[in-house]
Design a protein around this motif. Sequence first.
Motif, PDB file in Angstrom:
ATOM      1  N   UNK A 120       0.849  -1.189   0.000  1.00 47.99           N
ATOM      2  CA  UNK A 120       0.000   0.000   0.000  1.00 47.99           C
ATOM      3  C   UNK A 120       0.889   1.245   0.000  1.00 47.99           C
ATOM      4  N   UNK A 121       0.539   2.226  -0.852  1.00 48.87           N
ATOM      5  CA  UNK A 121       1.286   3.478  -0.920  1.00 48.87           C
ATOM      6  C   UNK A 121       1.068   4.297   0.341  1.00 48.87           C
ATOM      7  N   UNK A 122       2.140   4.820   0.876  1.00 48.73           N
ATOM      8  CA  UNK A 122       2.056   5.635   2.090  1.00 48.73           C
ATOM      9  C   UNK A 122       1.818   7.079   1.696  1.00 48.73           C
ATOM     10  N   UNK A 123       0.755   7.710   2.158  1.00 45.53           N
ATOM     11  CA  UNK A 123       0.520   9.118   1.824  1.00 45.53           C
ATOM     12  C   UNK A 123       1.675   9.991   2.317  1.00 45.53           C
ATOM     13  N   UNK A 124       2.028  10.983   1.496  1.00 38.86           N
ATOM     14  CA  UNK A 124       3.125  11.877   1.857  1.00 38.86           C
ATOM     15  C   UNK A 124       2.816  12.618   3.155  1.00 38.86           C
ATOM     16  N   UNK A 125       1.543  12.991   3.353  1.00 38.42           N
ATOM     17  CA  UNK A 125       1.177  13.727   4.570  1.00 38.42           C
ATOM     18  C   UNK A 125       1.443  12.898   5.825  1.00 38.42           C
ATOM     19  N   UNK A 126       1.264  11.580   5.709  1.00 39.71           N
ATOM     20  CA  UNK A 126       1.513  10.691   6.847  1.00 39.71           C
ATOM     21  C   UNK A 126       3.009  10.645   7.163  1.00 39.71           C
ATOM     22  N   UNK A 127       3.815  10.529   6.111  1.00 37.36           N
ATOM     23  CA  UNK A 127       5.261  10.503   6.307  1.00 37.36           C
ATOM     24  C   UNK A 127       5.726  11.817   6.927  1.00 37.36           C
ATOM     25  N   UNK A 128       5.171  12.930   6.451  1.00 38.79           N
ATOM     26  CA  UNK A 128       5.568  14.238   6.976  1.00 38.79           C
ATOM     27  C   UNK A 128       5.197  14.380   8.450  1.00 38.79           C
ATOM     28  N   UNK A 129       4.071  13.771   8.866  1.00 38.35           N
ATOM     29  CA  UNK A 129       3.707  13.811  10.287  1.00 38.35           C
ATOM     30  C   UNK A 129       4.781  13.160  11.140  1.00 38.35           C
ATOM     31  N   UNK A 130       5.266  12.015  10.679  1.00 40.99           N
ATOM     32  CA  UNK A 130       6.308  11.314  11.433  1.00 40.99           C
ATOM     33  C   UNK A 130       7.613  12.107  11.436  1.00 40.99           C
ATOM     34  N   UNK A 131       7.962  12.680  10.276  1.00 42.65           N
ATOM     35  CA  UNK A 131       9.198  13.468  10.186  1.00 42.65           C
ATOM     36  C   UNK A 131       9.132  14.664  11.129  1.00 42.65           C
ATOM     37  N   UNK A 132       8.010  15.347  11.116  1.00 43.89           N
ATOM     38  CA  UNK A 132       7.836  16.512  11.990  1.00 43.89           C
ATOM     39  C   UNK A 132       7.987  16.122  13.454  1.00 43.89           C
ATOM     40  N   UNK A 133       7.354  15.006  13.821  1.00 45.18           N
ATOM     41  CA  UNK A 133       7.417  14.558  15.215  1.00 45.18           C
ATOM     42  C   UNK A 133       8.838  14.184  15.619  1.00 45.18           C
ATOM     43  N   UNK A 134       9.538  13.443  14.758  1.00 47.72           N
ATOM     44  CA  UNK A 134      10.888  13.000  15.103  1.00 47.72           C
ATOM     45  C   UNK A 134      11.839  14.199  15.210  1.00 47.72           C
ATOM     46  N   UNK A 135      11.714  15.150  14.267  1.00 50.97           N
ATOM     47  CA  UNK A 135      12.559  16.337  14.340  1.00 50.97           C
ATOM     48  C   UNK A 135      12.307  17.124  15.622  1.00 50.97           C
ATOM     49  N   UNK A 136      11.055  17.179  16.022  1.00 48.82           N
ATOM     50  CA  UNK A 136      10.688  17.968  17.190  1.00 48.82           C
ATOM     51  C   UNK A 136      11.179  17.331  18.482  1.00 48.82           C
ATOM     52  N   UNK A 137      11.123  16.001  18.554  1.00 51.37           N
ATOM     53  CA  UNK A 137      11.417  15.318  19.824  1.00 51.37           C
ATOM     54  C   UNK A 137      12.604  14.369  19.744  1.00 51.37           C
ATOM     55  N   UNK A 138      13.397  14.441  18.673  1.00 50.50           N
ATOM     56  CA  UNK A 138      14.466  13.454  18.472  1.00 50.50           C
ATOM     57  C   UNK A 138      15.401  13.386  19.681  1.00 50.50           C
ATOM     58  N   UNK A 139      15.814  14.533  20.176  1.00 56.14           N
ATOM     59  CA  UNK A 139      16.757  14.542  21.294  1.00 56.14           C
ATOM     60  C   UNK A 139      16.199  13.871  22.530  1.00 56.14           C
ATOM     61  N   UNK A 140      14.946  14.176  22.863  1.00 51.99           N
ATOM     62  CA  UNK A 140      14.346  13.595  24.066  1.00 51.99           C
ATOM     63  C   UNK A 140      14.124  12.100  23.897  1.00 51.99           C
ATOM     64  N   UNK A 141      13.695  11.695  22.716  1.00 48.81           N
ATOM     65  CA  UNK A 141      13.460  10.271  22.482  1.00 48.81           C
ATOM     66  C   UNK A 141      14.768   9.493  22.527  1.00 48.81           C
ATOM     67  N   UNK A 142      15.831  10.055  21.927  1.00 49.47           N
ATOM     68  CA  UNK A 142      17.132   9.376  21.970  1.00 49.47           C
ATOM     69  C   UNK A 142      17.606   9.189  23.410  1.00 49.47           C
ATOM     70  N   UNK A 143      17.322  10.187  24.245  1.00 48.58           N
ATOM     71  CA  UNK A 143      17.702  10.082  25.659  1.00 48.58           C
ATOM     72  C   UNK A 143      16.947   8.953  26.336  1.00 48.58           C
ATOM     73  N   UNK A 144      15.646   8.883  26.086  1.00 45.13           N
ATOM     74  CA  UNK A 144      14.827   7.809  26.670  1.00 45.13           C
ATOM     75  C   UNK A 144      15.337   6.450  26.219  1.00 45.13           C
ATOM     76  N   UNK A 145      15.639   6.335  24.919  1.00 40.12           N
ATOM     77  CA  UNK A 145      16.106   5.053  24.396  1.00 40.12           C
ATOM     78  C   UNK A 145      17.447   4.655  25.000  1.00 40.12           C
TER      79      UNK A 145
END
Length: 681
Positions: free
Chosen positions: A1-26
């Motif tokens: 199934x093709x992934x909508x670009x808007x869905x991918x952008x949601x994930x990119x936006x979230x990861x960019x916003x919280x990447x540092x905090x998530x990396x710390x948790x991991x």
Amino acid sequence: MTIPVSVIMSAITAVLKYRGRVDTILSLNETTKGLPFRLPPAPKREDRSQFLRQMWVFFESPTGLAILHSRDRLTDFADVKAAVTNDLNPPAAKLNRCYTLYFEAADIPATLLASEGAGPGDLRALASSGPNTEMRLAYYVVESQRLSRNPVFARLALATVDTALEFLGENASSFVANPKTRVLVESVISEFAVKQDFDDFSIRTIYQSLLGSALFAALDNPDSLPNEAALKALFGALNDVRAAGRAEAGDAAGDKERADEFFARLITAEGFKDLTSSLFRQVASDPSFLSSDKAAKDVITATLNAFADGFPEILDGDKTAIFGVIEAGLAAGAQNVEGVLKGRIGDRPLITAVATAVAGSIGERAAANEFFRELGTGRIFAGIYQVALGAVASNPRALASTTALPPFATDLVTNLAQVLSDTPLKESFERETLRDIVSQSLVVLSDHPDLVARNNRFAATVVSAAFEAAGQAVGDGLQRDDVIAITDAALKAATDNLALVEMDERFHSVLVTVGGALGAEGVRPLLTRAGRKQALAASIRAVAANPAVWAGFEEADILQPLTVGIIDGLIGDPTKLLSGPVMVEAWRKSLTAVARRGAVLLAGDAVGHDELKNLLTLSLAAAETEVGTSIDGENLPDFLERVILSYLAAPFALVEGGSETFDSFIRGVIAQLDPARADLP
């Protein structure tokens, strides 16, 4: 199934916003364990049905879809939806997995999650103890890379984030959030991720290279970012070219990988980022280009495929050649969408047809000319193409046909190859500097497409003459930019004066001879490097003012004595006013005056080198006595011009040291120059 670009952008936006905090948790948890968040308690199984509608809405939002992709639950949710839509009982296991993910990921009010008897305050605190939904999405994406599950969705999102952080650093989040710049990322994702098989390892390298080039171009041109349609012209064309290359590859092991390897080299080569930047600028300069993305895409695709099929050595060699060709083509297309971008010659886009004709001609000349073979690559190849395309576009009726284009391209390349092979500049400059001079001079030549279209042989002659005239002055300090400026001056004069074209090869002889006179030993103390350049440009203007007479001087074999006589007379100036700009203007006016009275000289009367030298020597001695009375640096060139014009109108014998006749003559000239002195005794 093709992934909508808007869905991918949601994930990119979230990861960019919280990447540092998530990396710390991991980093604080074992990679085999799940979320380290305190989560709201899930309702009892029998109570879950009341959340079906909310779950449905949540998982159809971009964030919810992104979470489904990151946890590989898209199929589960699709099967649940299909069952409910058809009034069937959803598969229990799949439904429970969807509910569990929903409760884990969504911000659900505490009262809805409560078991009986729980206090509202406790429940509200419990429900808000974990991070928000967007941060949870970021965690899911990053975590998927650490666990055994690693879906394409997560790999694509993380590849985008890594590239954005590499090129944009701390500005990556704001870049993606800005609608104007966000579309750039969306276009690359659409063409080289959504439409491609991202499970193919090579596509990740290609995708990140393309995205990096796009981000670089955006930083380089912050005020020239095009819209989505224009971006698709470039990225869509590259997508088509890669697909065509893979389709043509054989079935043997490694064939498709080699096709991808070639494509990856193409887009990572020096010059690709510049091409992307140029596209942005061209789109910004002409809004009509925005609605022509299909035509631009066809041009890029056809040109790359044509070179891949017919001239693979160009693509395998210095790739600035092909990038320069496309850049020049799009620049011309942006200026003339209907005539150039959408123009066609036979079954090919006009831009592509000219490129292949030039490539073929360059290949033929290079085979017979070692120097041209070495020099006629990269930027110079692109420069010759730019000259040819401009000429064809300026006169499509005469040149834009399958019968007219090949001979025109052959003649143009042959003439330019001869210029490069014969230029004395190759003895004066290092090879790379010479390459730069030639490249920039071709850009200058491309600014005169009408001249090239009318008579490309004469256009080449003008460039050759400028090169040789400038080459004579390199020993006096002329540099790269000076050579280009002199070439520009010569081409402008030729374009603005059709009579110069009639001089044909004599223009070369005249300009080289006149310019050569400036190399006299006595001139050097009078002119700086800039002054020498200005004097050469002044020589060009003087010749352009009376081309037929200068051609006559050359034919009568009196050109060299005349110009040397003038310069010998000027450098003995006792007033010391003839230096710098005054010397340049005196030189120009003297040349102009000699040509204006050229009939006298061509008639064979006794006026030659010695007479001109003596005339100027005596006149400057007379001018010295008038300094502070009627002569200064501003009108001295006018004085000398009047002296030459008046003398050649009625020549007389000049006596060393002067005579009454000469004194009377000078008084008359000064009276013309300064009417207040008309009553001189």
